[in-house]
Design a protein around this motif. Structure first.
Motif, PDB file in Angstrom:
ATOM      1  N   TRP A 257     -16.919 -72.777   3.026  1.00  0.00           N
ATOM      2  CA  TRP A 257     -16.974 -73.543   1.793  1.00  0.00           C
ATOM      3  C   TRP A 257     -17.318 -72.689   0.581  1.00  0.00           C
ATOM      4  CZ3 TRP A 257     -14.528 -77.755   2.487  1.00  0.00           C
ATOM      5  CH2 TRP A 257     -14.603 -78.421   3.716  1.00  0.00           C
ATOM      6  N   ASN A 258     -17.820 -71.493   0.804  1.00  0.00           N
ATOM      7  CA  ASN A 258     -18.204 -70.623  -0.302  1.00  0.00           C
ATOM      8  C   ASN A 258     -17.566 -69.258  -0.164  1.00  0.00           C
ATOM      9  OD1 ASN A 258     -20.255 -72.369  -1.587  1.00  0.00           O
ATOM     10  ND2 ASN A 258     -21.283 -72.111   0.382  1.00  0.00           N
ATOM     11  N   ASN A 259     -17.266 -68.630  -1.286  1.00  0.00           N
ATOM     12  CA  ASN A 259     -16.666 -67.300  -1.253  1.00  0.00           C
ATOM     13  C   ASN A 259     -17.616 -66.239  -0.733  1.00  0.00           C
ATOM     14  OD1 ASN A 259     -14.122 -67.865  -1.979  1.00  0.00           O
ATOM     15  ND2 ASN A 259     -14.235 -67.026  -4.042  1.00  0.00           N
ATOM     16  N   ASN A 260     -18.930 -66.516  -0.678  1.00  0.00           N
ATOM     17  CA  ASN A 260     -19.848 -65.486  -0.228  1.00  0.00           C
ATOM     18  C   ASN A 260     -19.707 -65.208   1.265  1.00  0.00           C
ATOM     19  OD1 ASN A 260     -21.102 -68.194  -0.706  1.00  0.00           O
ATOM     20  ND2 ASN A 260     -22.548 -67.416   0.775  1.00  0.00           N
TER      21      ASN A 260
ATOM     22  N   MET B   9     -16.554 -64.988   2.578  1.00  0.00           N
ATOM     23  CA  MET B   9     -15.153 -64.604   2.718  1.00  0.00           C
ATOM     24  C   MET B   9     -15.050 -63.318   3.537  1.00  0.00           C
ATOM     25  SD  MET B   9     -12.242 -63.880  -0.182  1.00  0.00           S
ATOM     26  CE  MET B   9     -12.443 -65.478  -0.919  1.00  0.00           C
ATOM     27  N   ARG B  10     -14.102 -63.311   4.442  1.00  0.00           N
ATOM     28  CA  ARG B  10     -13.845 -62.137   5.271  1.00  0.00           C
ATOM     29  C   ARG B  10     -12.392 -61.730   5.109  1.00  0.00           C
ATOM     30  NH1 ARG B  10     -18.503 -62.217   5.162  1.00  0.00           N
ATOM     31  NH2 ARG B  10     -20.016 -62.238   6.868  1.00  0.00           N
ATOM     32  N   PHE B  11     -12.186 -60.414   5.025  1.00  0.00           N
ATOM     33  CA  PHE B  11     -10.852 -59.878   4.818  1.00  0.00           C
ATOM     34  C   PHE B  11     -10.360 -59.151   6.058  1.00  0.00           C
ATOM     35  CE2 PHE B  11      -9.909 -60.301   0.287  1.00  0.00           C
ATOM     36  CZ  PHE B  11     -11.136 -60.679  -0.213  1.00  0.00           C
TER      37      PHE B  11
END
Lengths: 114, 111
Positions: free
Chosen positions: B94-97, B99-101
């Motif tokens: 739910w949050n960009n913190n 985020m995994r690439f």
């Protein structure tokens, strides 16, 4: 393009010296992020900020600190640079009130620690 | 094991080919799935964005998400030399913190 400026764009520094990278945005987005990009690892989150003076650690935060005294500026400091911190550093911003969670990236800072 | 796996390539195709790029992931909490395109010495830029499972089409690009298999794909039809870049998959809760690439796949489209 989103208004994100990273400075410097390139830097060579010596092991053991402190280094500060700056990210400046003109979009008034609440969230700001610092990532590093290394071959084989993609982008990895170092630290992020969800408001002025509000910051938190990412997955690779050891050896790094951040500060955000104004909405538009997010500073990343390498307290004592090591060769393992040679990397390309990207700042990103996002707006949690937006319909999606898109992150906009700056152009990157290429840091070499010798 | 990494949370997000992506074949780094490199991948080289002739102009006009259909390109298929893929990522697998292990975290079932991921809800948002993205593809970023990154030209050499530039920052990543968002190409496609999807929420949960399904397909999304935008011009020559189609993104597919299969949450049951934890597998996402990006298809590029009628590939052009200007599509030559590194493509990064990304996903978050739910949050960009969180985020995994993926590591990124380097694509070259030859004229």
């Amino acid at each position: 393009d989103a208004g994100i400026t990273q400075s410097p764009r390139h830097k060579v520094t010596e092991t053991g010296t402190p280094v500060t990278l700056r990210c400046h945005q003109t979009e008034n987005h609440r969230y700001m992020y610092w990532y590093r990009q290394d071959p084989g690892h993609g982008l990895r989150l170092i630290h992020y900020s969800y408001g002025v003076k509000d910051t938190d650690k990412g997955e690779v935060s050891d050896g790094y600190s951040v500060s955000r005294s104004k909405t538009e500026d997010f500073l990343l400091t390498l307290e004592s640079a090591t060769s393992s911190q040679t990397s390309v550093y990207f700042c990103a911003i996002s707006d949690p009130e937006a319909l999606n969670t898109e992150a906009f990236f700056g152009q990157g800072t290429r840091l070499t620690v010798v | 094991q990494k949370e997000v796996e992506q074949d780094p390539g490199p991948l080289s195709v002739p102009e006009g080919a259909i390109v298929s790029l893929n990522c697998t992931y292990s975290n079932s909490a991921f809800q948002y799935f993205m593809w970023y395109r990154q030209y050499s010495r530039k920052g990543p830029e968002l190409l496609m964005y999807t929420y949960s499972s399904g397909n999304k089409e935008d011009g020559r690009f189609t993104a597919q998400v299969d949450k049951s298999s934890k597998y996402i794909s990006l298809f590029i039809r009628d590939s052009q030399p200007s599509d030559s870049a590194t493509y990064l998959c990304a996903m978050s809760g739910w949050n960009n913190n969180d985020m995994r690439f993926g590591a990124g796949t380097r694509l070259t489209v030859k004229p």
